[in-house]
Design an enzyme around this catalytic site. Structure first.
Site, PDB file in Angstrom:
ATOM      1  N   SER A   1      -6.842  20.805 -22.340  1.00 51.90           N
ATOM      2  CA  SER A   1      -7.279  20.710 -21.177  1.00 51.90           C
ATOM      3  C   SER A   1      -8.622  20.196 -21.343  1.00 51.90           C
ATOM      4  CB  SER A   1      -7.365  21.863 -20.383  1.00 51.90           C
ATOM      5  OG  SER A   1      -7.858  23.060 -20.803  1.00 51.90           O
TER       6      SER A   1
ATOM      7  N   LYS B   1     -10.245  28.756 -13.732  1.00 51.52           N
ATOM      8  CA  LYS B   1     -11.388  27.663 -14.236  1.00 51.52           C
ATOM      9  C   LYS B   1     -12.186  27.373 -12.935  1.00 51.52           C
ATOM     10  CE  LYS B   1      -8.483  25.527 -17.654  1.00 51.52           C
ATOM     11  NZ  LYS B   1      -7.575  24.430 -18.123  1.00 51.52           N
TER      12      LYS B   1
END
Length: 782
Positions: free
Chosen positions: A680, A723
C-alpha cells in the site's frame, strides 16, 4: 629442539590397560610371546616398552596401526612363576615413549623401535605450576570424600608428592577412569593441557558420584516410605474393618449413586459404570485406584444435563450492548442480527463469530455483554501461545497428571452445558512437534462435527452443539484458512477521538473512581482535559492506554487526599502537564514542511493505523536502487515497481541517457528497527522518487495510501479507517485514496474525515499533479 634417539626394546602389548610413568604394577603374563619378551628382557637386563592396543580384543597377530602411538618404557622386576604356566611380573614405569616400528622375533617375541618423549613444561611458570599442584590436591581430597579413590594409604602418599608431572601420572593410575581417558593423559605432552585434562575427568567423576549418591539416597527414602505406607495402610484397613467404615466397595456405591443423579447419555453411562466396577475391584492403596478415582470424579462433575434457559428478548440484548459499549453501531447491529436468526431458526450450527480488531477496542467485553444479555454462563479460554494439541483435546488418562482439555474444563467450570465460551486471541495459537492447536479447534468450531467431540481424557463423546463460541483476534490473516472458514469475521475498528471522549466520560472515569476508592466530589476532569489526554498523551486504536493514564491521575488524587495536600483534584488542560509530564504526542512536534523527496504514507498495523515517512535521496554513484528501513519482500518489490514507472514519465525521459547509470537512488523508511511490509505504500514511494529526481517539494500536509501497478494504475488497499484516523491524528489536511476505495470511505462516520480533503485517484499522474507543490523546478544535472 632435541633430536629424538631411537632404541629397540622388547615390547608387551596391553589389552584394556594403560601404564603411566612413575607408577608400578603387577601383571600376570600368560601369552607365549609376552613370556618370551619378559624372559629376554630380564636375561639381558633390558627395559621393556609397554603399549596399549586400540582394540581390547586384539589377537596375537597385529601391526603397528593396531597400537596407540604413545606407550611407556618400564623396568621388569621380581618375576614369579605361578601355577598353570602363569608368570607374575612387577613393572616400574620410567618415561613416555613414541613407537616407530614393530617386528616379531621368534626367539625374543615382539621388538619395538621407540624414542623417549619429554613432557613440555614451558607453558607453565613456577607460580602457575604451584597453583595447579594445589588445585590437583584439592580435587584429590574431593575424590576421596566422594568415594572415587578409596585407598587411604594411596591418597596420603599422593598428598606428599611435590612434582606436578609425577602427581598427575600417579592420580591417573590410581583413579577409576577408563582406558581411553588414561591413554589421553598419557599422550598429552604439554603439562598444562595434561593437568587440565585430568582435572576435567576428575570433576566429571565427582559430579557423577554426587548424582549417584543422591539417587541412591532418594531410592532408599522411597523404599522406606513405601514400606512405611504399606504397614500404615494395612493397619488402617484393619481399623476400618473393626470400626465398620466403608472401603473401595462403598466408595464405588457412592459413585454409582452420583451416576444416577447426573443421568448422562447412555454411552457415557455405560463407560462410567464399567470404570466404577473396575475401581471397586482394585486395592484402595494401588496407584491405578487413584487414577480411576480422579477420572470418575472428573467425568461426573461435567454438567451433562444442566443448562440455562437462553433469553430470546432481543431488546434486552440491545440494551445490554448499548449499556456496556459506546459506538460500534455496525458491530452491535451484526451481533443482534446473528442472535435474531439463532432465536428464530433454533439452529445450533450457526457460524461462529470472530471479533477482529486492534487491542483495546472492546472485543472481550463485547463477548461478556452478549453472555449477560442472553442469560448465559460465561467462560474464557486464552489461546495466546498455546501450541500443544492436548491443551484442546486433553491428555490420555493413563498419563501421570493427566487432565481434560481446556474446552471441557471451561464448560465444567461454568456448571452448564450451554454456556458462552470466549476463545480469546485465536490468531496467536501455534504448533510444534506435539501437534497443531488450530487443527484441533476445527472440530470444536464445526457445527456439523462438534456434537460428538471426543476429549482424550473423557474417552466419550461430548456434545458442544449447545455451546455458543465467540472468538477474538487482532489479525485475521494469521488464522489458518480452514479455521477462518468456520467463523464469521466481524471487524471491531479503531475508535475516533469523539468515541474515545464519550467512552472516557461514560465508562472509564466512573470505573476508575470506584477502583481507586474516590468519590465523584473528590476527582473531576474537564472535557478539555479529556480531549487533550486523548490527543497528546495516547496514540492507540483502543482505549487501554487512555484508561491507564486516567488511573494514574486517580492514583495521584488518592495520594494527595490522604496526605491532605488537597481535598479534591480538578484536572484541567494546564494541570495535565503538571500531573503527567510533557505530552509525548504534541501536535507542535509534527513537521509539515514541504520537502523534496519526503512523502507521508499511511500504514495499517495490528494495533491500528500509523503514518509512514518515505525519504529519497539522489546520490552520485554506479546506479541502482538502495532500500533501507527493514522492508519486507513485498514492499521492496513495490519500490522497484515505483522506480520503473517513474522512469517512463516524460519529465524523467528528458534527463541524460546515462543519468541512472551515474546516480544512485536511496529510499529509506525511518524507524529501521520496526519491520515493514505490504504493497500500500506504492504511490507514496513513486511520488517520493519523482520529487527527488525533479527536485520539487511535496505538500507537507499531504498523506496517501495505494498500491501502484507497473503502468501507473492506483490499486485499492485495506485498513482504510485506521489509516485515515492516523492521518487525522498526524494533522494531515489532504489524503490521496484509491478511487476503488471510495465505497469504503462512504461507510465511515463524518467525524473521521472531518477537516481532511479526501481525493480519489486512479492513476499515478493524478498523484503527481496533486502532490507536487506548484513552484519553479530544475532537473537534477549530471
Amino acid at each position: 629442539m632435541r633430536k629424538k634417539v631411537y632404541q629397540t626394546l622388547p615390547m608387551i602389548v596391553f589389552r584394556d590397560l594403560v601404564m603411566m610413568p612413575e607408577t608400578s604394577v603387577h601383571i600376570d603374563v600368560k601369552r607365549e610371546d609376552s613370556l618370551k619378551t619378559i624372559e629376554y628382557a630380564m636375561k639381558e637386563n633390558l627395559d621393556v616398552f609397554v603399549v596399549t592396543a586400540k582394540d581390547a580384543a586384539l589377537g596375537d597377530t597385529f601391526s603397528r596401526k593396531d597400537l596407540y602411538e604413545i606407550g611407556t618404557i618400564v623396568q621388569a622386576k621380581q618375576m614369579l612363576k605361578l601355577p598353570k604356566d602363569v608368570v607374575r611380573v612387577m613393572l616400574l614405569g620410567q618415561t613416555r615413549a613414541k613407537i616407530k616400528s614393530v617386528v616379531e622375533d621368534p626367539m625374543t617375541g615382539h621388538m619395538a623401535t621407540v624414542a623417549a618423549v619429554e613432557t613440555q613444561k614451558d607453558s607453565l611458570s613456577d607460580t602457575q605450576r604451584r597453583a595447579y599442584l594445589k588445585t590437583v590436591k584439592d580435587i584429590l581430597i574431593q575424590c576421596e570424600s566422594n568415594g572415587i579413590i578409596t585407598n587411604e594409604t594411596v591418597v596420603n602418599t599422593l598428598k606428599k608428592v611435590r612434582s606436578l608431572e609425577t602427581l598427575v601420572d600417579l592420580i591417573a593410575e590410581a583413579a577409576p577412569i577408563t582406558t581411553a581417558q588414561k591413554q589421553k593423559i598419557l599422550e598429552t605432552m604439554d603439562l598444562k593441557e595434561r593437568t587440565e585434562a585430568l582435572l576435567e575427568i576428575l570433576l566429571n567423576e565427582i559430579e557423577i558420584g554426587q548424582i549417584r549418591t543422591e539417587i541412591v539416597g532418594k531410592l532408599r527414602e522411597c523404599v522406606n516410605k513405601n514400606q512405611r505406607d504399606y504397614v500404615l495402610r494395612e493397619q488402617m484397613k484393619v481399623i476400618r474393618q473393626e470400626l465398620g467404615e466403608e472401603d473401595s466397595q462403598d466408595e464405588g456405591e457412592q459413585y454409582l449413586k452420583r451416576l444416577e443423579e447426573v443421568d448422562p447419555p447412555i454411552e457415557v453411562r455405560e463407560k462410567i459404570a464399567k470404570e466404577i466396577k473396575k475401581f471397586q475391584n482394585l486395592p484402595y492403596s494401588s496407584s491405578e485406584s487413584a487414577v480411576l478415582r480422579n477420572y470418575i470424579e472428573t467425568v461426573l462433575e461435567y454438567p451433562w444435563n444442566k443448562s440455562t434457559t437462553e433469553n430470546s428478548n432481543l431488546k434486552d440484548a440491545m440494551n445490554q450492548l448499548e449499556k456496556d459499549h459506546y459506538g460500534l453501531e455496525k458491530v452491535k447491529e451484526r451481533i443482534i442480527d446473528y442472535l435474531a436468526v439463532r432465536n428464530l431458526s433454533g439452529r445450533k450450527d450457526a457460524p461462529i463469530l470472530c471479533l477482529v480488531g486492534p487491542p483495546g477496542t472492546g472485543k472481550t467485553s463485547i463477548a461478556h455483554s452478549i453472555a449477560t444479555a442472553l442469560h448465559k454462563e460465561y467462560g474464557r479460554i486464552a489461546l495466546g501461545g498455546v501450541r500443544d494439541e492436548a491443551e484442546i483435546r486433553g491428555h490420555r488418562k493413563t498419563y501421570i497428571g493427566a487432565m481434560p482439555g481446556r474446552i471441557v474444563s471451561a464448560i465444567t467450570k461454568t456448571g452448564v452445558n450451554n454456556p458462552l465460551i470466549l476463545l480469546d486471541e485465536i490468531d496467536k495459537t501455534s504448533s510444534d512437534y506435539k501437534g497443531d492447536t488450530s487443527s484441533a479447534l476445527l472440530e470444536v468450531l464445526d457445527g456439523e462435527q462438534n456434537s460428538h467431540f471426543v476429549d482424550h481424557y473423557f474417552e466419550v463423546p461430548v456434545d458442544l452443539s449447545s455451546v455458543l463460541f465467540i472468538a477474538t483476534a487482532n489479525d485475521a490473516s494469521t488464522i489458518p484458512a480452514p479455521l477462518r472458514d468456520r467463523m464469521e469475521l466481524i471487524e471491531v475498528n479503531s475508535y475516533t477521538e469523539n468515541e474515545k471522549f464519550h467512552i472516557a466520560k461514560l465508562y472509564l472515569l466512573p470505573k476508575q473512581r470506584a477502583k481507586n476508592g474516590l468519590k465523584s466530589s473528590q476527582f473531576k476532569m474537564t472535557d478539555g482535559a479529556v480531549h487533550k489526554l486523548i490527543r497528546d498523551y495516547t496514540r492507540e486504536a483502543g482505549v487501554r492506554s487512555l484508561e491507564r493514564r486516567i488511573e494514574r491521575l486517580m492514583q495521584k488524587a488518592a495520594r494527595g487526599i490522604l496526605t491532605e495536600e488537597y481535598k479534591m483534584l480538578r484536572v484541567t488542560e494546564k494541570k495535565l502537564v503538571e500531573l503527567l509530564g510533557v505530552e509525548p504526542y504534541s501536535a507542535e512536534d509534527r513537521d509539515h514542511t514541504d520537502r523534496v523527496g519526503v512523502v507521508t504514507g499511511l500504514a495499517w498495523t495490528k494495533v491500528g493505523g500509523d503514518t509512514l515517512q518515505i525519504e529519497v535521496n539522489i546520490l552520485n554513484g554506479k546506479g541502482g536502487l538502495v532500500l533501507t528501513g527493514n522492508l519486507g519482500d513485498v514492499m521492496k518489490e513495490s519500490a522497484q515497481i515505483a522506480l520503473s514507472y517513474v522512469r517512463t514519465l516524460p519529465d524523467i525521459k528528458k534527463m541524460p541517457e546515462n543519468y541512472f547509470e551515474k546516480h544512485q537512488i536511496h529510499l529509506h523508511v525511518p524507524e529501521g528497527a520496526t519491520p515493514k511490509d505490504g504493497p500500500s505504500a506504492g504511490i507514496t514511494m513513486a511520488l517520493a522518487i519523482y520529487s527527488a529526481l525533479v527536485n520539487r517539494p511535496v505538500n507537507g500536509r499531504l498523506a496517501m495510501t495505494g498500491e501502484i501497478s507497473l503502468k501507473g494504475q492506483v490499486l485499492p488497499i485495506g485498513g482504510l479507517k485506521e489509516k485515515l484516523l492516523a492521518a487525522k491524528n498526524a494533522g494531515m489536511t489532504k489524503v490521496f485514496v484509491p478511487a476503488k476505495n471510495q465505497k469504503n470511505v462512504n461507510e465511515l462516520k463524518a467525524e473521521i474525515i472531518e477537516g481532511m480533503d479526501i481525493i480519489y485517484v486512479s492513476d499515478m499522474r493524478e498523484v503527481i499533479a496533486g502532490g507536487i507543490v506548484k513552484r519553479g523546478f530544475a532537473l537534477k544535472q549530471k
